[in-house]
Design a protein around this motif. Structure first.
Motif, PDB file in Angstrom:
ATOM      1  N   ASP A 155       2.705  28.273 -11.836  1.00 15.85           N
ATOM      2  CA  ASP A 155       2.955  26.850 -11.636  1.00 15.85           C
ATOM      3  C   ASP A 155       4.452  26.531 -11.662  1.00 15.85           C
ATOM      4  OD1 ASP A 155       0.116  26.163 -13.702  1.00 15.85           O
ATOM      5  OD2 ASP A 155       0.218  25.998 -11.511  1.00 15.85           O
ATOM      6  N   THR A 156       5.251  27.516 -11.979  1.00 17.28           N
ATOM      7  CA  THR A 156       6.701  27.326 -12.053  1.00 17.28           C
ATOM      8  C   THR A 156       7.276  26.922 -10.706  1.00 17.28           C
ATOM      9  OG1 THR A 156       6.978  28.877 -13.888  1.00 17.28           O
ATOM     10  CG2 THR A 156       8.889  28.502 -12.479  1.00 17.28           C
ATOM     11  N   GLY A 157       8.194  25.957 -10.724  1.00 21.66           N
ATOM     12  CA  GLY A 157       8.852  25.545  -9.495  1.00 21.66           C
ATOM     13  C   GLY A 157       9.509  24.195  -9.641  1.00 21.66           C
ATOM     14  N   ILE A 158      10.125  23.752  -8.558  1.00 27.12           N
ATOM     15  CA  ILE A 158      10.660  22.401  -8.484  1.00 27.12           C
ATOM     16  C   ILE A 158       9.533  21.497  -7.999  1.00 27.12           C
ATOM     17  CG2 ILE A 158      12.400  20.893  -7.494  1.00 27.12           C
ATOM     18  CD1 ILE A 158      13.589  23.054  -9.201  1.00 27.12           C
ATOM     19  N   TYR A 159       9.272  20.448  -8.739  1.00 27.22           N
ATOM     20  CA  TYR A 159       8.205  19.514  -8.384  1.00 27.22           C
ATOM     21  C   TYR A 159       8.834  18.252  -7.787  1.00 27.22           C
ATOM     22  CZ  TYR A 159       4.518  22.245 -10.540  1.00 27.22           C
ATOM     23  OH  TYR A 159       3.602  23.235 -10.824  1.00 27.22           O
ATOM     24  N   TYR A 160       8.364  17.894  -6.611  1.00 29.45           N
ATOM     25  CA  TYR A 160       8.893  16.748  -5.889  1.00 29.45           C
ATOM     26  C   TYR A 160       7.859  15.635  -5.821  1.00 29.45           C
ATOM     27  CZ  TYR A 160      12.358  20.104  -4.202  1.00 29.45           C
ATOM     28  OH  TYR A 160      13.348  21.050  -4.107  1.00 29.45           O
ATOM     29  N   ASP A 172      -5.721  25.371  -6.353  1.00 32.91           N
ATOM     30  CA  ASP A 172      -5.284  26.125  -7.531  1.00 32.91           C
ATOM     31  C   ASP A 172      -4.878  25.250  -8.710  1.00 32.91           C
ATOM     32  OD1 ASP A 172      -1.911  27.066  -6.432  1.00 32.91           O
ATOM     33  OD2 ASP A 172      -3.053  25.205  -6.256  1.00 32.91           O
ATOM     34  N   VAL A 173      -4.913  23.935  -8.553  1.00 36.56           N
ATOM     35  CA  VAL A 173      -4.631  23.056  -9.693  1.00 36.56           C
ATOM     36  C   VAL A 173      -5.828  22.191 -10.048  1.00 36.56           C
ATOM     37  CG1 VAL A 173      -2.197  22.995  -9.040  1.00 36.56           C
ATOM     38  CG2 VAL A 173      -3.710  21.086  -8.380  1.00 36.56           C
ATOM     39  N   LYS A 174      -6.828  22.218  -9.191  1.00 34.21           N
ATOM     40  CA  LYS A 174      -8.013  21.390  -9.425  1.00 34.21           C
ATOM     41  C   LYS A 174      -8.662  21.788 -10.749  1.00 34.21           C
ATOM     42  CE  LYS A 174      -9.955  20.480  -5.620  1.00 34.21           C
ATOM     43  NZ  LYS A 174     -10.721  20.574  -4.362  1.00 34.21           N
ATOM     44  N   GLY A 175      -8.970  20.803 -11.571  1.00 29.93           N
ATOM     45  CA  GLY A 175      -9.552  21.067 -12.881  1.00 29.93           C
ATOM     46  C   GLY A 175      -8.517  21.236 -13.979  1.00 29.93           C
ATOM     47  N   ARG A 176      -7.273  21.446 -13.610  1.00 26.43           N
ATOM     48  CA  ARG A 176      -6.200  21.597 -14.605  1.00 26.43           C
ATOM     49  C   ARG A 176      -5.233  20.419 -14.566  1.00 26.43           C
ATOM     50  NH1 ARG A 176      -2.547  25.539 -14.158  1.00 26.43           N
ATOM     51  NH2 ARG A 176      -2.746  25.768 -11.890  1.00 26.43           N
ATOM     52  N   PHE A 177      -4.999  19.885 -13.380  1.00 23.12           N
ATOM     53  CA  PHE A 177      -4.067  18.775 -13.211  1.00 23.12           C
ATOM     54  C   PHE A 177      -4.847  17.504 -12.942  1.00 23.12           C
ATOM     55  CE2 PHE A 177      -0.181  21.337 -11.452  1.00 23.12           C
ATOM     56  CZ  PHE A 177      -0.279  22.195 -12.541  1.00 23.12           C
ATOM     57  N   ARG A 181       0.854  -1.173   0.000  1.00 22.74           N
ATOM     58  CA  ARG A 181       0.000   0.000   0.000  1.00 22.74           C
ATOM     59  C   ARG A 181       0.897   1.232   0.000  1.00 22.74           C
ATOM     60  NH1 ARG A 181      -2.083  -0.159   6.308  1.00 22.74           N
ATOM     61  NH2 ARG A 181      -0.002  -0.365   7.227  1.00 22.74           N
ATOM     62  N   ILE A 182       0.505   2.216  -0.761  1.00 21.65           N
ATOM     63  CA  ILE A 182       1.289   3.436  -0.810  1.00 21.65           C
ATOM     64  C   ILE A 182       0.451   4.576  -1.356  1.00 21.65           C
ATOM     65  CG2 ILE A 182       2.233   2.950  -3.090  1.00 21.65           C
ATOM     66  CD1 ILE A 182       4.851   4.323  -2.164  1.00 21.65           C
ATOM     67  N   VAL A 183       0.644   5.713  -0.785  1.00 23.19           N
ATOM     68  CA  VAL A 183       0.092   6.955  -1.312  1.00 23.19           C
ATOM     69  C   VAL A 183       1.245   7.686  -1.988  1.00 23.19           C
ATOM     70  CG1 VAL A 183      -0.797   9.230  -0.684  1.00 23.19           C
ATOM     71  CG2 VAL A 183      -1.767   7.176   0.375  1.00 23.19           C
ATOM     72  N   MET A 184       1.018   8.148  -3.194  1.00 22.39           N
ATOM     73  CA  MET A 184       2.042   8.902  -3.909  1.00 22.39           C
ATOM     74  C   MET A 184       1.465  10.223  -4.385  1.00 22.39           C
ATOM     75  SD  MET A 184       3.970   5.919  -6.101  1.00 22.39           S
ATOM     76  CE  MET A 184       5.338   6.988  -6.568  1.00 22.39           C
ATOM     77  N   GLY A 185       2.328  11.191  -4.541  1.00 24.18           N
ATOM     78  CA  GLY A 185       1.833  12.485  -4.977  1.00 24.18           C
ATOM     79  C   GLY A 185       2.952  13.445  -5.315  1.00 24.18           C
ATOM     80  N   GLY A 237      11.389  31.558  -3.743  1.00 19.50           N
ATOM     81  CA  GLY A 237      10.956  32.403  -2.650  1.00 19.50           C
ATOM     82  C   GLY A 237       9.675  31.965  -1.974  1.00 19.50           C
ATOM     83  N   ARG A 238       9.230  30.771  -2.281  1.00 18.04           N
ATOM     84  CA  ARG A 238       7.985  30.276  -1.711  1.00 18.04           C
ATOM     85  C   ARG A 238       8.220  28.992  -0.933  1.00 18.04           C
ATOM     86  NH1 ARG A 238       3.615  30.288  -6.502  1.00 18.04           N
ATOM     87  NH2 ARG A 238       2.289  29.652  -4.753  1.00 18.04           N
ATOM     88  N   GLU A 239       7.311  28.714  -0.036  1.00 19.47           N
ATOM     89  CA  GLU A 239       7.402  27.475   0.719  1.00 19.47           C
ATOM     90  C   GLU A 239       6.958  26.287  -0.139  1.00 19.47           C
ATOM     91  OE1 GLU A 239       6.562  29.278   5.207  1.00 19.47           O
ATOM     92  OE2 GLU A 239       5.222  27.777   4.336  1.00 19.47           O
ATOM     93  N   ARG A 240       7.442  25.121   0.261  1.00 15.81           N
ATOM     94  CA  ARG A 240       7.022  23.919  -0.429  1.00 15.81           C
ATOM     95  C   ARG A 240       5.529  23.708  -0.191  1.00 15.81           C
ATOM     96  NH1 ARG A 240      11.126  18.945   0.054  1.00 15.81           N
ATOM     97  NH2 ARG A 240      12.478  20.745  -0.369  1.00 15.81           N
ATOM     98  N   GLU A 241       4.778  23.431  -1.249  1.00 16.62           N
ATOM     99  CA  GLU A 241       3.339  23.318  -1.126  1.00 16.62           C
ATOM    100  C   GLU A 241       2.808  22.043  -1.779  1.00 16.62           C
ATOM    101  OE1 GLU A 241       1.479  26.629  -3.051  1.00 16.62           O
ATOM    102  OE2 GLU A 241       2.277  26.140  -5.025  1.00 16.62           O
ATOM    103  N   PHE A 242       1.736  21.559  -1.229  1.00 14.25           N
ATOM    104  CA  PHE A 242       1.069  20.362  -1.732  1.00 14.25           C
ATOM    105  C   PHE A 242       0.440  20.652  -3.089  1.00 14.25           C
ATOM    106  CE2 PHE A 242      -1.325  16.491  -1.559  1.00 14.25           C
ATOM    107  CZ  PHE A 242      -2.571  16.791  -2.085  1.00 14.25           C
ATOM    108  N   VAL A 243       0.568  19.677  -3.995  1.00 13.11           N
ATOM    109  CA  VAL A 243      -0.057  19.795  -5.310  1.00 13.11           C
ATOM    110  C   VAL A 243      -1.180  18.770  -5.464  1.00 13.11           C
ATOM    111  CG1 VAL A 243       0.290  19.635  -7.800  1.00 13.11           C
ATOM    112  CG2 VAL A 243       2.053  20.682  -6.358  1.00 13.11           C
ATOM    113  N   ALA A 244      -0.838  17.494  -5.307  1.00 14.03           N
ATOM    114  CA  ALA A 244      -1.834  16.438  -5.517  1.00 14.03           C
ATOM    115  C   ALA A 244      -1.313  15.132  -4.945  1.00 14.03           C
ATOM    116  CB  ALA A 244      -2.129  16.273  -7.001  1.00 14.03           C
TER     117      ALA A 244
END
Length: 124
Positions: A89-94, A62-67, A30-34, A41-48
């Motif tokens: 949406d620019t940034g490092i995606y982890y 802010d990504v609902k309906g687009r991602f 079992r695993i949750v991935m996202g 200049g911004r804090e790390r934030e949840f995407v999905a």
């Protein structure tokens, strides 16, 4: 455990981009991935996030309906399809992962595994 990301790049506003991630190093029952992201200049934030067994998903407002997300439990992979990209949406995606059945939350502390990050740059 390793999370290996691929995809990312430089696109223009309105374009689409796909990020992929595979978890390796052990067998996951079992695993949750996202995904999280961090802009300059911004804090790390949840995407999905998605539960690979439970199937439930969660998206930041802010990504609902687009991602959208796609996942494969047998392969421990998650794919983030990003449409109608905006400069913000620019940034490092982890890529992130947690060995649980269901999504626990949107905090970075809810995830035990992290990828190295991949750059997404959206120009106006």
């Amino acid at each position: 455990v390793q999370l290996i990301e691929s995809g990312g790049g430089v696109v223009q506003a309105g374009d689409s981009l796909t990020l992929s991630c595979v978890a390796s190093g052990r067998t996951f029952n079992r695993i949750v991935m996202g995904w999280f992201r961090q802009g300059s200049g911004r804090e790390r934030e949840f995407v999905a996030a998605v539960s690979l067994i439970g199937g439930n998903e969660d998206f930041a407002d802010d990504v609902k309906g687009r991602f959208t997300l796609a996942s494969d439990n047998a392969k421990s992979t998650v794919t983030l399809h990003m449409n109608s990209l905006k400069p913000e949406d620019t940034g490092i995606y982890y890529c992130v992962g947690n060995p649980t059945t269901y999504i626990r939350g949107r905090s970075w502390t809810d995830y035990a595994y992290w990828g190295q990050g991949t750059l997404v740059s959206v120009s106006s």
